[in-house]
Write an enzyme that holds these catalytic residues in place. Structure first.
Site, PDB file in Angstrom:
ATOM      1  N   LYS A  30     -38.123  15.688   8.860  1.00 44.53           N
ATOM      2  CA  LYS A  30     -37.314  14.665   8.179  1.00 44.53           C
ATOM      3  C   LYS A  30     -35.907  15.168   7.866  1.00 44.53           C
ATOM      4  O   LYS A  30     -34.984  14.382   7.689  1.00 44.53           O
ATOM      5  CB  LYS A  30     -38.014  14.226   6.890  1.00 44.53           C
ATOM      6  N   ALA A  90     -44.301  17.211  -8.446  1.00 52.62           N
ATOM      7  CA  ALA A  90     -42.952  16.650  -8.246  1.00 52.62           C
ATOM      8  C   ALA A  90     -42.055  17.563  -7.409  1.00 52.62           C
ATOM      9  O   ALA A  90     -41.011  17.124  -6.924  1.00 52.62           O
ATOM     10  CB  ALA A  90     -42.303  16.397  -9.611  1.00 52.62           C
ATOM     11  N   SER A 105     -51.413  12.112  13.055  1.00 53.54           N
ATOM     12  CA  SER A 105     -50.707  10.919  12.553  1.00 53.54           C
ATOM     13  C   SER A 105     -51.501   9.634  12.816  1.00 53.54           C
ATOM     14  O   SER A 105     -52.008   9.395  13.918  1.00 53.54           O
ATOM     15  CB  SER A 105     -49.331  10.800  13.222  1.00 53.54           C
ATOM     16  N   LEU A 106     -51.549   8.796  11.779  1.00 52.74           N
ATOM     17  CA  LEU A 106     -52.268   7.517  11.907  1.00 52.74           C
ATOM     18  C   LEU A 106     -51.312   6.384  12.274  1.00 52.74           C
ATOM     19  O   LEU A 106     -51.725   5.243  12.454  1.00 52.74           O
ATOM     20  CB  LEU A 106     -52.959   7.188  10.582  1.00 52.74           C
ATOM     21  N   GLY A 124     -42.858  19.062  -4.461  1.00 59.21           N
ATOM     22  CA  GLY A 124     -43.122  19.033  -3.023  1.00 59.21           C
ATOM     23  C   GLY A 124     -42.269  17.955  -2.350  1.00 59.21           C
ATOM     24  O   GLY A 124     -41.512  17.236  -3.011  1.00 59.21           O
ATOM     25  N   ASN A 134     -36.961   9.283   7.654  1.00 62.69           N
ATOM     26  CA  ASN A 134     -38.264   9.127   8.320  1.00 62.69           C
ATOM     27  C   ASN A 134     -38.256   8.012   9.361  1.00 62.69           C
ATOM     28  O   ASN A 134     -39.239   7.816  10.062  1.00 62.69           O
ATOM     29  CB  ASN A 134     -39.401   8.920   7.301  1.00 62.69           C
TER      30      ASN A 134
HETATM   31  P1  NAP Z   1     -45.746  19.806   0.043  1.00 65.07           P
HETATM   32  O1  NAP Z   1     -44.310  19.557   0.313  1.00 65.07           O
HETATM   33  O2  NAP Z   1     -46.407  20.974   0.668  1.00 65.07           O
HETATM   34  O3  NAP Z   1     -45.929  19.872  -1.553  1.00 65.07           O
HETATM   35  C1  NAP Z   1     -47.128  20.268  -2.117  1.00 65.07           C
HETATM   36  C2  NAP Z   1     -47.089  20.033  -3.621  1.00 65.07           C
HETATM   37  O4  NAP Z   1     -48.377  20.360  -4.154  1.00 65.07           O
HETATM   38  C3  NAP Z   1     -46.080  20.917  -4.343  1.00 65.07           C
HETATM   39  O5  NAP Z   1     -45.629  20.248  -5.491  1.00 65.07           O
HETATM   40  C4  NAP Z   1     -46.944  22.121  -4.717  1.00 65.07           C
HETATM   41  O6  NAP Z   1     -46.458  22.833  -5.865  1.00 65.07           O
HETATM   42  C5  NAP Z   1     -48.244  21.435  -5.078  1.00 65.07           C
HETATM   43  N1  NAP Z   1     -49.372  22.350  -4.953  1.00 65.07           N
HETATM   44  C6  NAP Z   1     -49.872  22.887  -3.823  1.00 65.07           C
HETATM   45  N2  NAP Z   1     -50.916  23.688  -4.113  1.00 65.07           N
HETATM   46  C7  NAP Z   1     -51.066  23.662  -5.468  1.00 65.07           C
HETATM   47  C8  NAP Z   1     -51.966  24.279  -6.393  1.00 65.07           C
HETATM   48  N3  NAP Z   1     -52.927  25.102  -5.976  1.00 65.07           N
HETATM   49  N4  NAP Z   1     -51.831  24.001  -7.708  1.00 65.07           N
HETATM   50  C9  NAP Z   1     -50.866  23.150  -8.144  1.00 65.07           C
HETATM   51  N5  NAP Z   1     -49.970  22.545  -7.321  1.00 65.07           N
HETATM   52  C10 NAP Z   1     -50.077  22.797  -5.995  1.00 65.07           C
HETATM   53  O7  NAP Z   1     -46.649  18.558   0.502  1.00 65.07           O
HETATM   54  P2  NAP Z   1     -46.188  17.026   0.600  1.00 65.07           P
HETATM   55  O8  NAP Z   1     -45.734  16.727   1.972  1.00 65.07           O
HETATM   56  O9  NAP Z   1     -45.289  16.724  -0.534  1.00 65.07           O
HETATM   57  O10 NAP Z   1     -47.586  16.260   0.437  1.00 65.07           O
HETATM   58  C11 NAP Z   1     -48.258  16.245  -0.813  1.00 65.07           C
HETATM   59  C12 NAP Z   1     -49.422  15.253  -0.756  1.00 65.07           C
HETATM   60  O11 NAP Z   1     -48.952  13.918  -0.612  1.00 65.07           O
HETATM   61  C13 NAP Z   1     -50.390  15.492   0.413  1.00 65.07           C
HETATM   62  O12 NAP Z   1     -51.698  15.283  -0.061  1.00 65.07           O
HETATM   63  C14 NAP Z   1     -50.011  14.413   1.404  1.00 65.07           C
HETATM   64  O13 NAP Z   1     -51.081  14.045   2.226  1.00 65.07           O
HETATM   65  C15 NAP Z   1     -49.629  13.283   0.459  1.00 65.07           C
HETATM   66  N6  NAP Z   1     -48.706  12.297   1.066  1.00 65.07           N
HETATM   67  C16 NAP Z   1     -49.118  10.999   1.147  1.00 65.07           C
HETATM   68  C17 NAP Z   1     -48.267  10.052   1.686  1.00 65.07           C
HETATM   69  C18 NAP Z   1     -48.698   8.614   1.770  1.00 65.07           C
HETATM   70  O14 NAP Z   1     -48.047   7.835   2.464  1.00 65.07           O
HETATM   71  N7  NAP Z   1     -49.740   8.235   1.091  1.00 65.07           N
HETATM   72  C19 NAP Z   1     -46.988  10.415   2.156  1.00 65.07           C
HETATM   73  C20 NAP Z   1     -46.607  11.770   2.038  1.00 65.07           C
HETATM   74  C21 NAP Z   1     -47.478  12.709   1.503  1.00 65.07           C
HETATM   75  P3  NAP Z   1     -45.381  24.018  -5.733  1.00 65.07           P
HETATM   76  O15 NAP Z   1     -44.036  23.366  -5.676  1.00 65.07           O
HETATM   77  O16 NAP Z   1     -45.581  24.831  -6.955  1.00 65.07           O
HETATM   78  O17 NAP Z   1     -45.713  24.769  -4.467  1.00 65.07           O
END
Ligand code: NAP
Length: 316
Positions: free
Chosen positions: A90, A152, A39-40, A154, A111
């Site tokens: 969360k 969408a 965590s940052l 995740g 959060n």
């Molecule tokens: P998550 O709940 O694990 O969701 C992953 C998402 O990516 C799901 O929609 C999944 O699809 C899809 N996915 C994974 N592997 C794939 C593949 N090989 N091909 C196509 N789709 C794939 O993760 P999350 O917590 O939502 O995080 C997602 C991203 O957002 C991460 O990179 C995270 O670092 C970033 N993030 C950034 C912030 C920010 O503040 N900037 C905050 C939160 C998250 P399925 O549903 O089909 O499995």
């Protein structure tokens, strides 16, 4: 002792007041996660606390889900002001609150927790953080845009989609590898985006296949493309959107912030589209949490510098 890289746990909290554990300034805020080492958040909140002359320190605490309530009670008894909660906590956080704000209720996820008059108050700054980030990056409100969300289904994609629906964006297209998840989400959001799109030829809320044909059929009626999937961090990851579908009018928001540039953002830039990475969302959700705890404006530039310095250090 002041170490932003240590992850404490419940056992550490039990002996918090013993000599070697005393922190200066005292720990008053935290992020709960499992894992949490990455965590940052301390890197933005500690400079903010210092800048505002607040005597307190933000620490990382590793919390197994089964120990969530016990750890929450422990920090309450130690006089903490509150805590952030990250993946996968969360949802556990939602169940531990006495009161939840409307955004957190809608997202089914908390959060930010604050202790107020003995009560546990939960809120969610992820979606509102994205709204601020889009305004800052592209000088436009998300509600005025036609938005496509990749990933969408995740956790992050779901939060962003719900926020878009709450903002009543002009148009929302959901894309997910597992299409059923996007369809379920679309069903949930249908009452928010019921009325017709002002763009008469396209429906206001839609799910499309994550394929060349699926994207091509929708992308000309889209302004903002958000990558909320976990794809894009590695060079070997597949192309999320073919370069030939990206146009100069597109705005690309890749929620990934490390690396700062992804293949999607590079491809978009090369066709003249504007791009931004997820650092601003991380920053603004943190700033909103800070404002919740202290009821004062967050020193956003100080927090931004803290984050950038930490990321730079990590990548060296
Ligand atoms: P998550 O709940 O694990 O969701 C992953 C998402 O990516 C799901 O929609 C999944 O699809 C899809 N996915 C994974 N592997 C794939 C593949 N090989 N091909 C196509 N789709 C794939 O993760 P999350 O917590 O939502 O995080 C997602 C991203 O957002 C991460 O990179 C995270 O670092 C970033 N993030 C950034 C912030 C920010 O503040 N900037 C905050 C939160 C998250 P399925 O549903 O089909 O499995």
């Amino acid at each position: 002792m002041n170490n932003q890289n240590i992850a404490y746990d419940l056992e550490d909290l039990a002996k918090w007041h013993e000599g070697s554990s005393i922190l200066t300034p005292p720990a008053t805020l935290s992020v709960f996660g499992d894992p949490v080492k990455h965590s940052l958040s301390p890197h933005m909140h500690n400079p903010a606390l210092h800048n505002c002359g607040i005597d307190g320190q933000y620490v990382k605490i590793r919390v197994p889900e089964v120990k969530f309530k016990e750890t929450l009670s422990a920090i309450y008894n130690l006089g903490f002001k509150g805590t952030n909660c990250t993946i996968p906590l969360k949802f556990a956080a939602l169940n531990a609150c006495d009161h939840i704000d409307s955004t957190a209720k809608r997202m089914g996820a908390v959060n930010t927790i604050s202790f107020e008059n003995g009560k546990v108050i939960g809120s969610n700054s992820d979606g509102p953080g994205l709204v601020r980030a889009i305004r800052e990056e592209f000088s436009i409100d998300i509600r005025d845009l036609r938005v496509m969300i990749l990933g969408a289904g995740g956790g992050a994609g779901r939060a962003v989609a719900i926020q878009c629906a709450m903002e009543k964006v002009e148009r929302l297209v959901l894309v997910n590898r597992t299409k059923e998840k996007a369809e379920k989400l679309s069903h949930e959001l249908s009452s928010d985006l019921m009325d017709e799109s002002i763009h008469k030829d396209s429906s206001r809320l839609k799910v499309t296949e994550w394929s060349e044909e699926g994207l091509e059929s929708e992308i000309s009626d889209i302004d903002l493309i958000i990558n909320a999937s976990s794809l894009g961090m590695k060079n070997s990851d597949p192309e999320l959107v073919s370069q030939n579908l990206l146009k100069p009018h597109h705005l690309i928001y890749d929620m990934i912030y490390s690396p700062s540039k992804t293949r999607l953002s590079r491809n978009a830039k090369s066709v003249g589209a504007r791009t931004a990475n997820g650092l601003s969302m991380l920053l603004h959700q943190g700033a909103i949490s800070f404002e919740t705890w202290f009821n004062q404006e967050a020193p956003v530039e100080v927090m931004r510098k803290g984050l950038k310095d930490a990321i730079e250090l990590e990548s060296n």
